[in-house]
Enzyme design. Sequence first.
Site, PDB file in Angstrom:
ATOM      1  N   GLN A 189      37.639 155.651  30.192  1.00  0.00           N
ATOM      2  CA  GLN A 189      38.068 156.116  28.861  1.00  0.00           C
ATOM      3  C   GLN A 189      39.418 156.816  28.863  1.00  0.00           C
ATOM      4  O   GLN A 189      40.015 157.000  27.807  1.00  0.00           O
ATOM      5  CB  GLN A 189      37.010 157.068  28.275  1.00  0.00           C
ATOM      6  CG  GLN A 189      35.702 156.388  27.917  1.00  0.00           C
ATOM      7  CD  GLN A 189      35.798 155.469  26.700  1.00  0.00           C
ATOM      8  OE1 GLN A 189      36.712 155.579  25.880  1.00  0.00           O
ATOM      9  NE2 GLN A 189      34.864 154.547  26.575  1.00  0.00           N
ATOM     10  N   ALA A 210      40.450 147.004  31.512  1.00  0.00           N
ATOM     11  CA  ALA A 210      41.559 146.654  30.614  1.00  0.00           C
ATOM     12  C   ALA A 210      41.165 146.723  29.140  1.00  0.00           C
ATOM     13  O   ALA A 210      41.997 147.062  28.287  1.00  0.00           O
ATOM     14  CB  ALA A 210      42.060 145.239  30.948  1.00  0.00           C
ATOM     15  N   HIS A 211      39.887 146.440  28.837  1.00  0.00           N
ATOM     16  CA  HIS A 211      39.559 146.250  27.407  1.00  0.00           C
ATOM     17  C   HIS A 211      39.476 147.538  26.600  1.00  0.00           C
ATOM     18  O   HIS A 211      39.384 147.504  25.375  1.00  0.00           O
ATOM     19  CB  HIS A 211      38.284 145.404  27.239  1.00  0.00           C
ATOM     20  CG  HIS A 211      36.984 146.126  27.429  1.00  0.00           C
ATOM     21  ND1 HIS A 211      36.316 146.722  26.392  1.00  0.00           N
ATOM     22  CD2 HIS A 211      36.213 146.308  28.517  1.00  0.00           C
ATOM     23  CE1 HIS A 211      35.177 147.241  26.845  1.00  0.00           C
ATOM     24  NE2 HIS A 211      35.099 147.012  28.136  1.00  0.00           N
ATOM     25  N   CYS A 334      27.104 151.237  24.407  1.00  0.00           N
ATOM     26  CA  CYS A 334      26.135 150.543  25.246  1.00  0.00           C
ATOM     27  C   CYS A 334      24.703 150.879  24.874  1.00  0.00           C
ATOM     28  O   CYS A 334      23.788 150.144  25.183  1.00  0.00           O
ATOM     29  CB  CYS A 334      26.363 150.877  26.704  1.00  0.00           C
ATOM     30  SG  CYS A 334      27.954 150.303  27.249  1.00  0.00           S
TER      31      CYS A 334
HETATM   32  C1  LIG Z   1      33.068 155.690  30.814  1.00  0.00           C
HETATM   33  C2  LIG Z   1      32.746 154.229  30.890  1.00  0.00           C
HETATM   34  N1  LIG Z   1      32.453 153.687  32.076  1.00  0.00           N
HETATM   35  C3  LIG Z   1      32.170 152.381  32.198  1.00  0.00           C
HETATM   36  C4  LIG Z   1      32.145 151.536  31.114  1.00  0.00           C
HETATM   37  C5  LIG Z   1      31.820 150.081  31.292  1.00  0.00           C
HETATM   38  O1  LIG Z   1      32.965 149.314  31.103  1.00  0.00           O
HETATM   39  P1  LIG Z   1      32.942 147.697  31.147  1.00  0.00           P
HETATM   40  O2  LIG Z   1      32.683 147.274  29.753  1.00  0.00           O
HETATM   41  O3  LIG Z   1      34.308 147.297  31.618  1.00  0.00           O
HETATM   42  O4  LIG Z   1      31.895 147.292  32.105  1.00  0.00           O
HETATM   43  C6  LIG Z   1      32.430 152.066  29.849  1.00  0.00           C
HETATM   44  C7  LIG Z   1      32.358 151.202  28.647  1.00  0.00           C
HETATM   45  O5  LIG Z   1      31.739 151.528  27.654  1.00  0.00           O
HETATM   46  C8  LIG Z   1      32.748 153.436  29.735  1.00  0.00           C
HETATM   47  O6  LIG Z   1      33.027 153.995  28.554  1.00  0.00           O
END
Ligand SMILES: Cc1ncc(COP(=O)(O)O)c(C=O)c1O
Length: 394
Positions: A189, A210-211, A334
């Site tokens: 983040q 990256a996203h 998530c």
């Molecule tokens: C703090 C944090 N770690 C890990 C992730 C997971 O990222 P990715 O979508 O690239 O797996 C996120 C995504 O919500 C996140 O906010």
Amino acid sequence: MLNRNEKSEKMRRIYMDYAATTPVDSRAFEAMKPYFMTNFGNTMSLYSIGREAKRALEESREKVASLIRAKKNDIIFTGSATESNNLALKGFAFANKKKGKHIIISSIEHHCVLDSAHWLEKQGFEVTFLPVDKYGLIDPKQLEDHIRKDTILVSIMHANNEIGTIEPIKEIGKVCHDYDVCFHTDAAQSFGKIPIDVNKMNIDMLTANAHKMYGPKGVGTLFVRQGIKLDPLLHGGGHEFGLRSSTVNVAGIVGFGAVVDIAKKEMDSEAKRLSKLRDKLIEGILKIDNSYLNGHPTLRLPNNTNFWFAFIEGESLVLHLDMKGVAASTGSACSSESLEPSHVLMVIGLKPEQAHGSLRLTLGKQNKNADIDYVLEVLPRIVENLRKISPFKK
Ligand SMILES: Cc1ncc(COP(=O)(O)O)c(C=O)c1O
């Protein structure tokens, strides 16, 4: 009279869920394009289009490394921050289990760190879940008290994805190094949003993707300081220094390199601009009766706001905001399909019904002052109307 389609076209669309994901920056998209159909080669091939792909890969590695002042060859590209976190925790635990089997993580980590830690517990490792204060802050002194002779790894996120609290990473890293413990931080983040220097901040491993910073989905990175041993999760052709076998996603990685370059130029001014919008939004929303800020008032990401509203459900707020054209979120992206209250909000001391009344609005490049005004106009009315029909309000 407008017909329904024309009406929906006219409706204002405001995206305020940048912590969940971001649109791809058009400059990064342009940089990626040649790597789909023209320079599509495999980085392991010896002929020229393979060599061009390899050159682009290494150029992006250099860019990503320089954003956090890392050495180029300490950057490994992965498929996501989830993968990077799994590799950091599981890869380190298994490669270093002879030194000890105790790991410390914070209790507000993203699920991909929490669940990796729970999985490691099943494999015979012991995990301490560090508490945080009411703002979500880790106390480095408390961390020190939990370090034992068999502690091998500490993993504490840089900034929390739900409440935006920024942890005292430099001090945490110092404690780890005083006890010769490896320090990993999940910076998904914060990467590209606030400055990071892995050397000054005592970081041994760092996760990003990256996203969350206007790059493509499906690309992540793990910084692994030279000398740190990891067991790979994926075995095969030996890509990425043997730590992440699989044909390299060159187009995605080029996009990552491009947004990193953009962040280097624009991060500081964008952080200042967003902090102003954030503070205006917070000030305006806290004028609503019985509304409260989650997370730290100042030690928070420039783009993060998170509130709880008494007597209403976060889901209803999100749906009503959507009807007004505003994309927002309750808690973290998530867990939006889960009925469980957010673990982060529970750990900072909210009751389940308070956590269920939470709303996260996270800002980004396309948000302007007028968007904040619009949310401050529609949200109080939505809250008022929902409270009128709320079974929780006596
Ligand atoms: C703090 C944090 N770690 C890990 C992730 C997971 O990222 P990715 O979508 O690239 O797996 C996120 C995504 O919500 C996140 O906010």
